[in-house]
Enzyme design. Structure first.
Site, PDB file in Angstrom:
ATOM      1  N   ASP A 248      14.926  -1.134  -3.216  1.00 29.18           N
ATOM      2  CA  ASP A 248      14.796  -0.881  -4.660  1.00 29.18           C
ATOM      3  C   ASP A 248      15.915  -1.505  -5.496  1.00 29.18           C
ATOM      4  OD1 ASP A 248      12.585   0.542  -3.986  1.00 29.18           O
ATOM      5  OD2 ASP A 248      13.348   2.500  -4.591  1.00 29.18           O
TER       6      ASP A 248
ATOM      7  N   MET B  79       6.744  -1.113  -4.856  1.00 33.42           N
ATOM      8  CA  MET B  79       7.687   0.002  -4.790  1.00 33.42           C
ATOM      9  C   MET B  79       8.710  -0.101  -5.912  1.00 33.42           C
ATOM     10  SD  MET B  79       8.274   0.904  -0.808  1.00 33.42           S
ATOM     11  CE  MET B  79       7.033   1.836   0.105  1.00 33.42           C
TER      12      MET B  79
HETATM   13  O1  F6P Z   1      13.675   4.175  -1.667  1.00 29.64           O
HETATM   14  C1  F6P Z   1      12.993   3.094  -1.188  1.00 29.64           C
HETATM   15  C2  F6P Z   1      11.529   3.336  -1.197  1.00 29.64           C
HETATM   16  O2  F6P Z   1      10.974   2.191  -0.628  1.00 29.64           O
HETATM   17  C3  F6P Z   1      10.921   3.651  -2.580  1.00 29.64           C
HETATM   18  O3  F6P Z   1      10.670   2.530  -3.356  1.00 29.64           O
HETATM   19  C4  F6P Z   1       9.668   4.396  -2.208  1.00 29.64           C
HETATM   20  O4  F6P Z   1       9.255   5.258  -3.231  1.00 29.64           O
HETATM   21  C5  F6P Z   1      10.092   5.161  -1.012  1.00 29.64           C
HETATM   22  O5  F6P Z   1      11.127   4.439  -0.403  1.00 29.64           O
HETATM   23  C6  F6P Z   1       8.977   5.405  -0.026  1.00 29.64           C
HETATM   24  O6  F6P Z   1       9.463   6.164   1.008  1.00 29.64           O
HETATM   25  P1  F6P Z   1       8.722   6.619   2.336  1.00 29.64           P
HETATM   26  O7  F6P Z   1       9.162   5.696   3.409  1.00 29.64           O
HETATM   27  O8  F6P Z   1       9.211   7.988   2.583  1.00 29.64           O
HETATM   28  O9  F6P Z   1       7.255   6.529   2.101  1.00 29.64           O
END
Ligand code: F6P
Length: 341
Positions: free
Chosen positions: A126, A168
Site C-alpha cells: 500500500d 488494493m
Molecule cells: O495492507 C495491505 C493489504 O494488501 C491491503 O491493501 C488490503 O486491504 C489488505 O492487505 C488485505 O489483507 P488480507 O490479506 O487479510 O486479505
C-alpha cells in the site's frame, strides 16, 4: 549477537530479500539469526528456527515470506506483551528486527517502549507508511496492476466497454494512482477523495463523444462515495480492527452503466497484486533495508525504522513512522487528472 527476525501483517514481494540480506550480513560477523515464524504469533508461542546461509539460499526471487506471517496482535491476547517479553528473554535474543506495516510496527514501537531492543523495516504494497518515500512490495504491485490494465485495454477496446479495475489500497490510493498513471487510466478513484459519480460519468461521456469507444477506471478498494461508508466483504474485524474491504468496484460499475448507458465490466485484482516474484526495485530496496536494519542493531540504535529518503537509506524513529499514515501526494494526483476523460 542473537538477533530475531519476524514478518507480520499481509505478505508482499521483497520480504525474502530483507531476510536474506540480514542473514548474509550477519554471517560475516558470526551473529546468529533466529527466524520467528508467523509474525508476533511466533514470539507468543516460541515458534522459531535458526536461519543459516542454506536457509536463505535461492529465496531472493521468491514472493511471500519463508517465515510465514499473521495478523496476530500481542496486545489483544491476555498477558500478550509480557509473554512476548518473557519469550524474548528465554530465546536469549539481544535484539529483534520486525518487518511489517503500520500494525506490526505499531506493536514493535510499543514493545520497544516497554524495553525490548527492536528495529523496524517498512513493508506494504500500500506504500502508506509515513517517514519513508517507499515501502518494498509497492513497486511490484504497481507493475502487476499496470500489466493488468494493459491487458484490459485490448479487450475493452474490442467490445466498446468500460472496464472498472478494483485494486488494493485500504487507506491510501498509492497503487491506484501509480498504476493508473502508468497504465493510462481514464479515471482514478482513491480513498483520499470522495467519489463524485456525476463527474466520473461526465468525464467518460466526454471521452466517448470525442471518439473513444472504451474507458478504463481504476478504483482503490478503500474509495467511497460522498457521505457513504466503506464497501466491505464482511463486517468481522481482525486483531488490528480492520474489516475486509472489497465491493466498491462492482457498486461503481453498476452505477456507471446505469448513468452512461455504456456496457461495463468489473475486475477485482485482489491478492494477485501481492503474489509472485519481486521487481528488481523491490529486491534492491529490501536488500538495502535488511543490511541497514542489521547495522542499526550492531550500533545499538533501537526504536528505529529504516527508511528510504530520496536515494538514501536512513533511520527514523518507529514513533514517527507509525504516528500517521502517508496518503497520496495530491500534486501527483493532479498530474493523473490531466489524463482523465
Ligand atoms: O495492507 C495491505 C493489504 O494488501 C491491503 O491493501 C488490503 O486491504 C489488505 O492487505 C488485505 O489483507 P488480507 O490479506 O487479510 O486479505
Amino acid at each position: 549477537m542473537r538477533i530475531g527476525v519476524l514478518t507480520g501483517g499481509g505478505d508482499c514481494p521483497g520480504l525474502n530479500s530483507v531476510i536474506r540480506a540480514i542473514v548474509r550480513k550477519a554471517s560475516n560477523f558470526n551473529d546468529t539469526i533466529i527466524g520467528i515464524r508467523y509474525g508476533w504469533k511466533g514470539l507468543l508461542e516460541k515458534d522459531y528456527l535458526t536461519l543459516d546461509l542454506n536457509s536463505v539460499s535461492g529465496i531472493l526471487p521468491k514472493g511471500g515470506t519463508i517465515l510465514g506471517t499473521s495478523r496476530t496482535n500481542p496486545y489483544k491476547k491476555e498477558n500478550g506483551p509480557q509473554i512476548v517479553k518473557d519469550n524474548f528473554k528465554e530465546l536469549a535474543l539481544d535484539a529483534l528486527i520486525a518487518i511489517g506495516g503500520e500494525d506490526t510496527l505499531g506493536v514493535a514501537n510499543n514493545l520497544y517502549k516497554e524495553g525490548l531492543n527492536i528495529v523496524g523495516v517498512p513493508k506494504t504494497i500500500d506504500n502508506d507508511l509515513s517517514a519513508t518515500d517507499f515501502t518494498f512490495g509497492f513497486d511490484t504491485a504497481v507493475n502487476i496492476v499496470m500489466e493488468c490494465i494493459d491487458r484490459l485495454h485490448t479487450t475493452a477496446e474490442s467490445h466498446n466497454r468500460i472496464m472498472v479495475v478494483e485494486v488494493m489500497g485500504r487507506h491510501a490510493g498509492w497503487i491506484a494512482t501509480y498504476a493508473g498513471i502508468a497504465g493510462g487510466a481514464d479515471y482514478i478513484l482513491i480513498p483520499e477523495i470522495p467519489i463524485d459519480l456525476d463527474e466520473v460519468c461526465t468525464s467518460i461521456k466526454n471521452r466517448h463523444e470525442r471518439g473513444k469507444n472504451f474507458s478504463i477506471i481504476v478504483i482503490a478498494e478503500g474509495a467511497r462515495f460522498k457521505d457513504e461508508s466503506l464497501y466491505v466483504q464482511e463486517k468481522k474485524v481482525d486483531e488490528f480492527g480492520h474489516v475486509r474491504l472489497g465491493g466498491i468496484g462492482h457498486a461503481l460499475g453498476k452505477l456507471i452503466e446505469k448513468n452512461t448507458g455504456f456496457e461495463t465490466r468489473v475486475t477485482v485484482l485482489g491478492h494477485i497484486q501481492r503474489g509472485g516474484s519481486p521487481t528488481a526495485f523491490d529486491r534492491i530496496l529490501g536488500t538495502r533495508y535488511g543490511v541497514k536494519a542489521y547495522d542499526l542493531i550492531k550500533e545499538g540504535k533501537f526504536g528505529k525504522m529504516v527508511a528510504l529518503r530520496g536515494n538514501q537509506i536512513v533511520e527514523v524513529s518507529l514513533e514517527e513512522a507509525t504516528a500517521k499514515l502517508k496518503t497520496v501526494d495530491l500534486e501527483l494526483y493532479e498530474i493523473a487528472k490531466i489524463f482523465f476523460g
